[in-house]
Motif scaffolding. Structure first.
Motif, mmCIF file in Angstrom:
data_model
loop_
_atom_site.group_PDB
_atom_site.id
_atom_site.type_symbol
_atom_site.label_atom_id
_atom_site.label_comp_id
_atom_site.label_asym_id
_atom_site.label_seq_id
_atom_site.Cartn_x
_atom_site.Cartn_y
_atom_site.Cartn_z
ATOM 1 N N THR A 3 0.855 -1.181 0.000
ATOM 2 C CA THR A 3 0.000 0.000 0.000
ATOM 3 C C THR A 3 0.890 1.230 0.000
ATOM 4 O O THR A 3 1.770 1.370 0.852
ATOM 5 N N ASN A 5 0.928 5.524 -0.207
ATOM 6 C CA ASN A 5 0.102 6.710 0.027
ATOM 7 C C ASN A 5 0.846 7.953 -0.429
ATOM 8 O O ASN A 5 2.025 8.121 -0.119
ATOM 9 N N ARG A 7 0.291 12.335 -1.008
ATOM 10 C CA ARG A 7 -0.529 13.514 -0.714
ATOM 11 C C ARG A 7 0.088 14.713 -1.415
ATOM 12 O O ARG A 7 1.305 14.900 -1.387
ATOM 13 N N GLU A 44 -5.327 13.254 -1.804
ATOM 14 C CA GLU A 44 -4.705 12.034 -1.293
ATOM 15 C C GLU A 44 -4.959 10.879 -2.256
ATOM 16 O O GLU A 44 -6.070 10.724 -2.765
ATOM 17 N N VAL A 45 -3.906 10.107 -2.482
ATOM 18 C CA VAL A 45 -3.997 8.954 -3.372
ATOM 19 C C VAL A 45 -3.460 7.738 -2.624
ATOM 20 O O VAL A 45 -2.347 7.768 -2.107
ATOM 21 N N GLU A 46 -4.270 6.695 -2.562
ATOM 22 C CA GLU A 46 -3.846 5.430 -1.964
ATOM 23 C C GLU A 46 -3.809 4.371 -3.054
ATOM 24 O O GLU A 46 -4.776 4.205 -3.797
ATOM 25 N N LYS A 48 -3.116 0.343 -3.801
ATOM 26 C CA LYS A 48 -2.935 -1.023 -3.312
ATOM 27 C C LYS A 48 -2.511 -1.846 -4.519
ATOM 28 O O LYS A 48 -3.236 -1.907 -5.512
ATOM 29 N N GLN A 59 5.157 6.927 -7.772
ATOM 30 C CA GLN A 59 5.343 8.344 -7.439
ATOM 31 C C GLN A 59 5.372 9.190 -8.708
ATOM 32 O O GLN A 59 4.733 10.237 -8.789
ATOM 33 N N ARG A 75 -10.036 12.483 -2.765
ATOM 34 C CA ARG A 75 -9.402 11.233 -2.337
ATOM 35 C C ARG A 75 -9.532 10.242 -3.494
ATOM 36 O O ARG A 75 -10.621 10.073 -4.057
ATOM 37 N N LEU A 77 -8.590 6.250 -4.661
ATOM 38 C CA LEU A 77 -8.180 4.911 -4.264
ATOM 39 C C LEU A 77 -7.926 4.108 -5.530
ATOM 40 O O LEU A 77 -8.773 4.063 -6.419
#
Length: 104
Positions: A3, A5, A7, A44-46, A48, A59, A75, A77
């Motif tokens: 995972t 993350n 920002r 924000e980007v998550e 998985k 990145q 946000r 995902l």
């Protein structure tokens, strides 16, 4: 499974989404969900992903996306199952376009 993350600050574009609406774009190897969220102007980007060890590539792809769209209070995902960077970029753009009607 990894995972990641990310920002970003200082975005300039908001999504015009009702609170209960989420944009979803998916294909056989990638799913993107995008929603408005109160993040003090941040984005924000998550991610998985099953492909462990590719943080630098993620990145670069996510930074490039942020430069194109400059989103704030959003946000995102991402559920990745082996998509290439080009497919990731395409699906991210499609997700934003699906909820804004705009193009990068």
């Amino acid at each position: 499974m990894e995972t990641l993350n990310f920002r970003f600050e200082n975005g300039s574009k908001r999504l015009a989404l009702p609170a209960n609406m989420v944009g979803v774009v998916s294909s056989g190897n990638l799913e993107v969900l995008i929603e408005s969220a109160e993040l003090n102007g941040g984005c924000e980007v998550e991610v998985k992903t099953a492909a462990v060890g590719f943080g630098a590539i993620w990145q670069a792809v996510i930074s490039d996306f942020h430069q194109r769209w400059s989103l704030e209070n959003v946000r995102i995902l991402i559920n990745d199952a082996g998509a290439t960077p080009a497919v990731v970029s395409l699906r991210l753009d499609q997700a934003v376009e699906s909820v804004t009607g705009a193009t990068a």
